[in-house]
Every structure is written in C-alpha cells, then in structure tokens.
Design an enzyme around this catalytic site. Structure first.
Site, short mmCIF file in Angstrom:
data_model
loop_
_atom_site.label_atom_id
_atom_site.label_comp_id
_atom_site.label_asym_id
_atom_site.label_seq_id
_atom_site.Cartn_x
_atom_site.Cartn_y
_atom_site.Cartn_z
N ASN A 47 16.23 4.09 -32.59
CA ASN A 47 16.62 4.09 -31.03
C ASN A 47 16.62 5.69 -30.69
OD1 ASN A 47 17.09 1.21 -31.22
ND2 ASN A 47 19.18 1.59 -31.93
N HIS A 133 26.11 -6.77 -25.80
CA HIS A 133 26.18 -6.29 -27.07
C HIS A 133 27.20 -7.04 -27.72
CE1 HIS A 133 26.49 -3.36 -30.36
NE2 HIS A 133 25.28 -3.44 -30.23
N GLU A 175 25.31 -4.49 -19.66
CA GLU A 175 24.78 -3.66 -20.03
C GLU A 175 23.84 -2.78 -19.03
OE1 GLU A 175 23.12 -3.98 -23.86
OE2 GLU A 175 24.73 -5.42 -24.41
N SER A 179 19.92 -4.60 -25.22
CA SER A 179 19.46 -3.98 -26.49
C SER A 179 18.31 -4.84 -27.15
CB SER A 179 20.42 -3.74 -27.35
OG SER A 179 21.43 -4.59 -27.22
N ASP A 204 27.89 -1.14 -19.96
CA ASP A 204 27.54 0.04 -21.19
C ASP A 204 26.05 0.27 -21.24
OD1 ASP A 204 26.61 0.49 -23.99
OD2 ASP A 204 27.86 -1.14 -24.90
N HIS A 207 21.53 1.99 -23.91
CA HIS A 207 20.04 2.28 -23.99
C HIS A 207 19.56 2.96 -23.04
CE1 HIS A 207 19.77 -0.16 -27.76
NE2 HIS A 207 20.68 -0.81 -27.02
N LYS A 236 21.65 6.88 -29.74
CA LYS A 236 20.19 6.58 -29.15
C LYS A 236 19.47 7.58 -28.66
CE LYS A 236 22.13 1.79 -29.75
NZ LYS A 236 23.12 1.05 -29.31
C1 LIG Z 1 24.15 0.53 -30.13
C2 LIG Z 1 25.04 -0.19 -29.01
C3 LIG Z 1 26.50 -0.07 -29.01
C4 LIG Z 1 27.10 0.56 -30.39
O1 LIG Z 1 27.03 1.80 -30.35
P1 LIG Z 1 27.17 2.95 -31.57
O2 LIG Z 1 27.35 4.07 -31.00
O3 LIG Z 1 25.94 2.68 -32.38
O4 LIG Z 1 28.53 2.21 -32.36
C5 LIG Z 1 27.17 -0.30 -28.24
N1 LIG Z 1 26.59 -1.15 -27.14
C6 LIG Z 1 25.35 -1.34 -26.83
C7 LIG Z 1 24.79 -1.94 -25.57
C8 LIG Z 1 24.33 -0.85 -27.99
O5 LIG Z 1 23.13 -1.04 -27.91
#
Ligand SMILES: *Cc1c(COP(=O)(O)O)cnc(C)c1O
Length: 385
Positions: A47, A133, A175, A179, A204, A207, A236
């Site tokens: 990522n 997620h 999101e 993801s 969130d 990505h 990421k």
């Molecule tokens: C990767 C991810 C997370 C988790 O984040 P980390 O910092 O790896 O714990 C949370 N939300 C989404 C949408 C993700 O893709």
C-alpha cells in the site's frame, strides 16, 4: 466444549473453506520489488502507493528524529509523550487539510475504534457503507449504538436509513477510496444525505490521503467536501505508519477527554512524527506531484491492458486495481501462477470480501516502472489462457 476443541474447530472450518490465513516472511515488502526466500518479485501488493517508505529524505528525517528525541515517546500524550515533534505534525496536518485540529493516533485501526467508541452512545445510530473497513465495522459492532449498513455508495439508501426514527444522534460512515474495490465514495451526495438528517459524516480516507487531490489532500478535498470527521492513515500513501483524526476544536477537546486509545496508550515515537512531517513535505512538493502523475500513468496503462483480457475489473480509478476471479481456489491458483512468473500479488478471499468475489488485489505504485506494468499484463495474459 473445551477451549482446545473450540479452537480446533474454528481452525478446521477455515481450512475447509480455503480461507486459512498464514503470513509469509519477506526480506523486504515495500518498494518496486518484494524479496522473499532469496527471490525477487515485482511487488504488486504493498500500500506504499507513492513509494515513500524508502524515500531518502524521509528515512533521514526518522534518523535525525531518533538522534534528537530517542526511539520512544516514553508515555501517553496526556502524560509526557506529546513532544514538539507531535505538535508540529498535528499543526501541519490541520493546515494541509483545512481543519482547525488534528489529533495523532498510533494506527488507523486505533483511530476508528477510538472515535466511534468516544462518540456513540446507546440511543445513537451508525449508518455505514456495507463495504467499510473492518476497523470501522468492528468499532460499530462493539459500540452500544445501533448499526445499520447502506448499500455500497448508495446515498439515497443512506438518506432513508437516517430518516428512520432515532432517539439519539446519528453518524454516517464511509471511506474515501474503498480498500478492496478501489472505487471512490460519492462524498458530496453522502454528506448532503447526512446533513438533511442532522447526522455527521465520518470519512476514512486511508487510501486517498497523499495519493489523490491537489497536494495529495485526498478524496474529500478533491470532491470539495469537508466531513465533520476525517480519518487519515499514514501506513499507505505517506509510507510510514500512524493516523490522525481531523476535526473541529470542540471535537478535538472532546476526544482528548474521552478517546481511550489516546489517553491510555503510548504516543507514537517522536522520530516517527518527524518522519511523517518530512513525508508531508515531500507529498506537498514537486516530488509528490511527480509521483502522483507517474502513478496515474501506471493506472491508465494497466486498465487499458486488462480491458483486452477476459478479466473483470472494478470501476476503480485508484492505485487499487482488483481483478475479480470468483471462487477461492481459482484466486489462489492465479496468484500462484503469477508468482511463478515473478509477480507478487495477493489473493483476497471472504470474509475480507463478499462470498464469490475472491480476487487478486493488485496495487500499483509510483515505485513501479512502465515495463513492470507491461510484464504484469503479459503474466496475466498467459495465466488466463
Ligand atoms: C488500512 C486501513 C485502516 C487501518 O489503518 P492502519 O493504520 O493500518 O491501522 C483503516 N481504514 C482503512 C479504510 C484502511 O484501509
């Protein structure tokens, strides 16, 4: 039933479903190549979308941070673990993303757990995109609030669900870029639906941040939307680790009182905060813009190439380009065939994705060269015959 019997039965079920998870040990898993057991593969499963995890300026910043602050923060930010490095990073994030405040968390998973636990009470309702997620859905399940899911990216259904009687307050959750599918949420429509029902929107953008939008400001900024709560993660696009919640002054003050992951957990190492500030500088500068442009070219090249093969893609315009395969054994076999041809891709299976949609989750990054995309396409071509 004994503990041993319960554990064995759960493991047996996973094995029977071809869904048993194991971790492979890699010598190096970020950047253009993944090395494992002495072999080198072209890496299509990290990522690290902009290739920043190995950026010399950011590596150097982490080293200098460690020399200045040591390697650990020594405590919770509420006690003695909130340094000038943390403060500078929070201010830079708030300035970059146009919010009054940013609060750092140790991970995106922790940030989502903390925010939902701190905000939601038993009369409240969370209405989340059903493909959200695991960290969001898990937090929602654990919360005393009611959880309803709306069909993926369906703002009309979000509106309907938020319109049902609710004694308390409501939070819409989605999101920026999903993801597992790599597609984007229609944030303006979702925010409008939320506003109509006096709900807040949490986005969130794990990505999208760093990777899309002007200066890498992410999905919300790109779509001209300012959600009440924006979660950004740093493992990421930023190439490091950690997360932040962007919000108003009072919400930040509230989270400082009630977010237990902040209060009862050691803050991130200050050196990591220094590295993150350096990553932010790269992302906002010319180097970042060039990396985003290179990634966009790879995405175009890949989609153009795959459209000539008999695979189903999602309508992703992002670095995440899933190739939907269907059943678990076919996904595993295809991943294996690609590995034999030097291409490292991961097979993603239920329960991470809906049953019958096992897939190869390919991620393209700015660390790739155009010929890497061509070689991948060739390998896919051979594997599907
Ligand atoms: C990767 C991810 C997370 C988790 O984040 P980390 O910092 O790896 O714990 C949370 N939300 C989404 C949408 C993700 O893709």
């Amino acid at each position: 039933m004994t503990w041993q019997a319960r554990i064995n039965s759960a493991l047996d079920k996973r094995r029977a479903a071809d869904a048993f998870r194991v971790r492979g040990v890699v010598e190096n898993g970020v950047g253009r190549f993944l090395s494992r057991e002495g072999r080198r593969f072209c890496n299509f499963s990290s990522n690290d979308y902009l290739g920043l995890s190995q950026h010399p300026q950011i590596v150097r910043a982490w080293q200098q941070g460690a020399e200045r602050y040591g390697v650990g923060s020594g405590g919770s930010g509420h006690v003695s673990g909130y340094t000038t490095a943390h403060q500078a990073l929070e201010e830079a994030l708030a300035d970059w993303l146009g919010y009054p405040r940013a609060l750092l968390f140790i991970s995106g998973f922790a940030a989502n757990q903390a925010v939902i636990a701190a905000l939601m009470g038993k009369d409240d309702r969370i209405v989340a995109d059903r493909l959200s997620h695991a960290s969001l859905l898990e937090a929602a399940h654990l919360s005393p609030a009611q959880l309803r899911r709306f069909a993926h990216n369906d703002a009309a259904q979000l509106n309907v669900l938020l319109g049902k009687p609710c004694a308390g307050l409501q939070l819409a959750v989605t999101e920026g870029i999903f993801s597992m599918d790599g597609d984007s949420a229609p944030l303006a429509a979702l925010h409008d639906a939320a506003k109509q029902q006096n709900a807040w929107l949490l986005v969130d953008d794990a990505h999208g941040i760093g990777v899309t939008g002007e200066e890498g400001r992410g999905s919300a900024y790109q779509q001209g939307v300012r959600p009440e709560l924006l979660v950004v993660t740093f493992g990421k696009g930023l190439g490091v680790s950690g997360a932040a919640v962007l919000c108003s002054e009072p919400v930040a003050d509230y989270l400082m009182q009630f977010a237990r992951h902040l209060i009862y957990s050691t803050s991130m190492p200050p050196a990591q905060a220094v590295a993150l500030s350096a990553s932010l500088d790269v992302i906002r500068g010319e180097d970042g813009a060039e990396r985003r442009a290179r990634l966009a070219e790879h995405i175009q090249r890949f989609r153009r190439g795959v459209s000539e093969l008999s695979f189903r893609l999602t309508d992703s315009r992002s670095a995440i380009q899933p190739v939907i395969v269907g059943e678990n054994p076919r996904a595993l076999a295809l991943a294996q065939m690609l590995r034999e041809r030097g291409q490292w891709v991961s097979a993603i299976r239920p329960p991470t994705v809906p049953p019958g949609t096992a897939r190869l989750r390919l991620t393209l990054t700015a660390a790739h060269e155009p010929q890497d995309i061509d070689t991948l396409l060739e390998a896919l071509h051979v594997s599907c015959q």
